[in-house]
Design a protein around this motif. Sequence first.
Motif, PDB file in Angstrom:
ATOM      1  N   UNK A  91     -17.940  16.680  20.640  1.00  0.00           N
ATOM      2  CA  UNK A  91     -17.571  15.709  21.678  1.00  0.00           C
ATOM      3  C   UNK A  91     -18.704  15.592  22.691  1.00  0.00           C
ATOM      4  N   UNK A  92     -19.355  14.421  22.722  1.00  0.00           N
ATOM      5  CA  UNK A  92     -20.552  14.264  23.559  1.00  0.00           C
ATOM      6  C   UNK A  92     -20.291  14.499  25.046  1.00  0.00           C
ATOM      7  N   UNK A  93     -19.138  13.987  25.560  1.00  0.00           N
ATOM      8  CA  UNK A  93     -18.856  14.154  27.002  1.00  0.00           C
ATOM      9  C   UNK A  93     -18.749  15.625  27.358  1.00  0.00           C
ATOM     10  N   UNK A  94     -17.936  16.346  26.554  1.00  0.00           N
ATOM     11  CA  UNK A  94     -17.715  17.771  26.859  1.00  0.00           C
ATOM     12  C   UNK A  94     -19.035  18.520  26.741  1.00  0.00           C
ATOM     13  N   UNK A  95     -19.855  18.109  25.758  1.00  0.00           N
ATOM     14  CA  UNK A  95     -21.124  18.781  25.536  1.00  0.00           C
ATOM     15  C   UNK A  95     -22.041  18.582  26.743  1.00  0.00           C
ATOM     16  N   UNK A  96     -22.096  17.343  27.247  1.00  0.00           N
ATOM     17  CA  UNK A  96     -22.953  17.092  28.423  1.00  0.00           C
ATOM     18  C   UNK A  96     -22.520  17.947  29.595  1.00  0.00           C
ATOM     19  N   UNK A  97     -21.200  17.992  29.831  1.00  0.00           N
ATOM     20  CA  UNK A  97     -20.699  18.786  30.962  1.00  0.00           C
ATOM     21  C   UNK A  97     -21.035  20.258  30.761  1.00  0.00           C
ATOM     22  N   UNK A  98     -20.947  20.717  29.494  1.00  0.00           N
ATOM     23  CA  UNK A  98     -21.228  22.131  29.208  1.00  0.00           C
ATOM     24  C   UNK A  98     -22.701  22.444  29.487  1.00  0.00           C
ATOM     25  N   UNK A  99     -23.574  21.511  29.097  1.00  0.00           N
ATOM     26  CA  UNK A  99     -25.008  21.734  29.323  1.00  0.00           C
ATOM     27  C   UNK A  99     -25.322  21.755  30.824  1.00  0.00           C
ATOM     28  N   UNK A 115     -16.993  46.361  24.768  1.00  0.00           N
ATOM     29  CA  UNK A 115     -17.226  45.182  23.925  1.00  0.00           C
ATOM     30  C   UNK A 115     -17.655  43.961  24.734  1.00  0.00           C
ATOM     31  N   UNK A 116     -17.734  44.108  26.058  1.00  0.00           N
ATOM     32  CA  UNK A 116     -17.951  42.940  26.929  1.00  0.00           C
ATOM     33  C   UNK A 116     -19.160  42.089  26.517  1.00  0.00           C
ATOM     34  N   UNK A 117     -20.311  42.742  26.275  1.00  0.00           N
ATOM     35  CA  UNK A 117     -21.520  41.963  25.956  1.00  0.00           C
ATOM     36  C   UNK A 117     -21.356  41.212  24.636  1.00  0.00           C
ATOM     37  N   UNK A 118     -20.800  41.944  23.672  1.00  0.00           N
ATOM     38  CA  UNK A 118     -20.595  41.362  22.341  1.00  0.00           C
ATOM     39  C   UNK A 118     -19.666  40.148  22.429  1.00  0.00           C
ATOM     40  N   UNK A 119     -18.601  40.284  23.223  1.00  0.00           N
ATOM     41  CA  UNK A 119     -17.625  39.197  23.360  1.00  0.00           C
ATOM     42  C   UNK A 119     -18.317  37.961  23.942  1.00  0.00           C
ATOM     43  N   UNK A 120     -19.114  38.166  24.988  1.00  0.00           N
ATOM     44  CA  UNK A 120     -19.767  37.015  25.629  1.00  0.00           C
ATOM     45  C   UNK A 120     -20.750  36.340  24.668  1.00  0.00           C
ATOM     46  N   UNK A 121     -21.461  37.159  23.894  1.00  0.00           N
ATOM     47  CA  UNK A 121     -22.471  36.611  22.964  1.00  0.00           C
ATOM     48  C   UNK A 121     -21.794  35.709  21.919  1.00  0.00           C
ATOM     49  N   UNK A 122     -20.712  36.231  21.309  1.00  0.00           N
ATOM     50  CA  UNK A 122     -20.025  35.452  20.269  1.00  0.00           C
ATOM     51  C   UNK A 122     -19.257  34.272  20.858  1.00  0.00           C
ATOM     52  N   UNK A 123     -18.777  34.472  22.110  1.00  0.00           N
ATOM     53  CA  UNK A 123     -18.004  33.380  22.717  1.00  0.00           C
ATOM     54  C   UNK A 123     -18.925  32.188  23.000  1.00  0.00           C
ATOM     55  N   UNK A 124     -20.140  32.510  23.395  1.00  0.00           N
ATOM     56  CA  UNK A 124     -21.103  31.445  23.677  1.00  0.00           C
ATOM     57  C   UNK A 124     -21.421  30.668  22.389  1.00  0.00           C
ATOM     58  N   UNK A 125     -21.609  31.420  21.302  1.00  0.00           N
ATOM     59  CA  UNK A 125     -21.860  30.772  20.003  1.00  0.00           C
ATOM     60  C   UNK A 125     -20.713  29.827  19.652  1.00  0.00           C
ATOM     61  N   UNK A 126     -19.485  30.319  19.881  1.00  0.00           N
ATOM     62  CA  UNK A 126     -18.283  29.554  19.556  1.00  0.00           C
ATOM     63  C   UNK A 126     -18.269  28.243  20.342  1.00  0.00           C
ATOM     64  N   UNK A 127     -18.494  28.358  21.667  1.00  0.00           N
ATOM     65  CA  UNK A 127     -18.415  27.149  22.502  1.00  0.00           C
ATOM     66  C   UNK A 127     -19.531  26.171  22.133  1.00  0.00           C
ATOM     67  N   UNK A 128     -20.736  26.715  21.926  1.00  0.00           N
ATOM     68  CA  UNK A 128     -21.865  25.824  21.613  1.00  0.00           C
ATOM     69  C   UNK A 128     -21.608  25.027  20.335  1.00  0.00           C
TER      70      UNK A 128
END
Length: 696
Positions: A222-230, A203-216
């Motif tokens: 929150x603009x600060x956290x978003x800038x750091x994430x980018x 499930x590793x690939x699937x987990x990473x794909x959905x986790x990225x969607x979740x974080x994005x």
Amino acid sequence: MADVDLSKYRNIGIFAHVDAGKTTTTERILKLTGKIHKTGEVHDGEATTDFMEQEQERGITIQSAATSCEWNGHRLNIIDTPGHVDFTIEVYRSLKVLDGGIGVFCGSGGVEPQSETNWRYANESEVSRVIFVNKLDRIGADFYRVVKQVEDVLGANPLVMVLPIGIEDEFKGCVDLLTRKAWIWDDENDTTAYRIEEPPAEMADQIEEWREKLIETAVEQDDDIMERYLEGEEPTPEEMKACIRKGTLTMDFFPTYCGSAFKDKGVQLVLNAAVDYLPDPTEVKPQPEVDLEGNETGEYAIVDPDRPLRALAFKIMDDRFGALTFIRIYSGRLDKGMTVLNTFTGKTERIGRMVEMHADERIELDGAQAGDIIAVVGMKNVQTGHTLCDPNNPATLEPMVFPDPVISISISPNDKGASEKLGIALGKMIKEDPSFRVETDEDSGETILKGMGELHLDIKVDILKRTHGIEATIGKPQVAYRETITQRVEDSYTHKKQSGGSGQFGKIDYIIEPGEPGSGYEFESKVTGGNVPREFWPAIEKGFEKMAEHGVLAGFPCLDFKVTLMDGQFHAVDSSAVAFELAAKAAYRQTMPKAGPQLMEPIMKVDVFTPEDHVGDVIGDLNRRRGMIKSQEPGPTGVRIKAECPLSEMFGYIGSLRTMTSGRGQFSMEFLHYVAAPRNVAEEVIKEVKEREAAK
């Protein structure tokens, strides 16, 4: 009573479509939070919150039960709401007193017609929700399909927090995307036991794909956290939770979980989500206060134990212990022995025993405060939607609006002794359900029950028979027709009576004309120069209004017409308010038949779900029922047909729909508006009414 930390309170409702597993989910929550040791099953008719016989038999929740429990140091007040459309009024009432909700969807059925109505209500009431996709162990379950339906059908934004491990028979747990850890439930005997381990490698690939969607999605809060994430820096778990909480409270998205409540899998994660992401009582928009005339004061019932008392009675239940009034306290505190003012009746009441409910057990309380949901025993004149407040500082919380019933049946007890019992039982039932009305037909002496639909009245009759032991004969369902007029008529009427002593005299010149749809009855006076003195105007208005309850075609209430008083005459001695009221009544009888009277019938908004292979039959059948098809939307498991149909053609529809779709079709129906009935229908109805009159 010591001050409680309101940030540790969650007032939540669990709502969903019939059979999505709402009550089972509530059961599991109570079990996990240590309130029940043996879990009852709905399908065995033993659920703790469904303690009415009717609920256990039909496997549906009719009344919403309020229950308290503890989880992770937080107090959860849970309201289990009904999913059936005839009881949406219960859902509506519950939403008013909730701060957050858990929307339960069936993993195989997905988003069903009724879920849409409830979801719309929750949006209107601005209630934050988390989503629980239940029954993933069922054949045909598909988590990802339901997530897509939530987007397409509800137009909502599901934020996927967990992924299922296995599906149908193989379903054994979930992966928590925030921690990348798998929660596995594999001990069939002890379903509360789970272990947390690394997720399956495949499930590793699937987990990473959905986790990225979740974080994005989450970091957009929150603009600060978003800038750091980018810039490539992943937010910490605390920052993620803060972002998710913020977006959940503003309803930008709905954290989405999955599991099987029946198999006890995945419910813990939903409870954690309720604590982590749903609002506490101080984080929701406070209720607006209105003064005793109903105008907004600009004040709000702010959740604070030290402010004046503001509480709303949102439900009344009669159980074997006596009458219980469920109350949500918005501000101030409520203590035993206190005197409160009911702003609706203008009377004060003393608070006797207060209890906290756990399904049908109770725990006695001495006091409660802002944010609490409790029950008070034995209140006399409080009904659903009444505000209780501090007598020295009165205000009303905006009252609840209840729709008018569209269907009625007559009921007559089989023996003399039963009629007294019937009166008492109906009195209790009206208190419990404001959308249920009872009237007595003056001519025939029959008792008429009015409600929101066939099922609604079915259940009421069932309660009378079973709970109250009343055997009665039930008439066939009658539609609540209305009448209106189509032409403007100028007319005049003189009422005079001379028979020794003082006479009666009143002459009125008036215009009767059709009003705007939905306007009801309007009255205006344009009399100048005192030909009809001002003090008689209310009597004339009242005369027409009283008559409007009985139309001239078949005696149904007359809607949407306007009377304008143009002129008239009065007599210094013989004129009185009574004389003018009688003149107005006779004028109505004289003029209405000339004004093109017309019968109006209630049209229902019907939402049908059918498997694809039966669409033709269903549409053909709706056309035969004089239905107008508004739209057809193909979905993954079938087609949804939205139509508008006259109520009179929809009796027994559930039976024919089941026959046509081999038991797989479903529908929901709510009142839309009144329209003119076609001539042949009107003639039939008028003929029936005349025959009934003659028979009496």
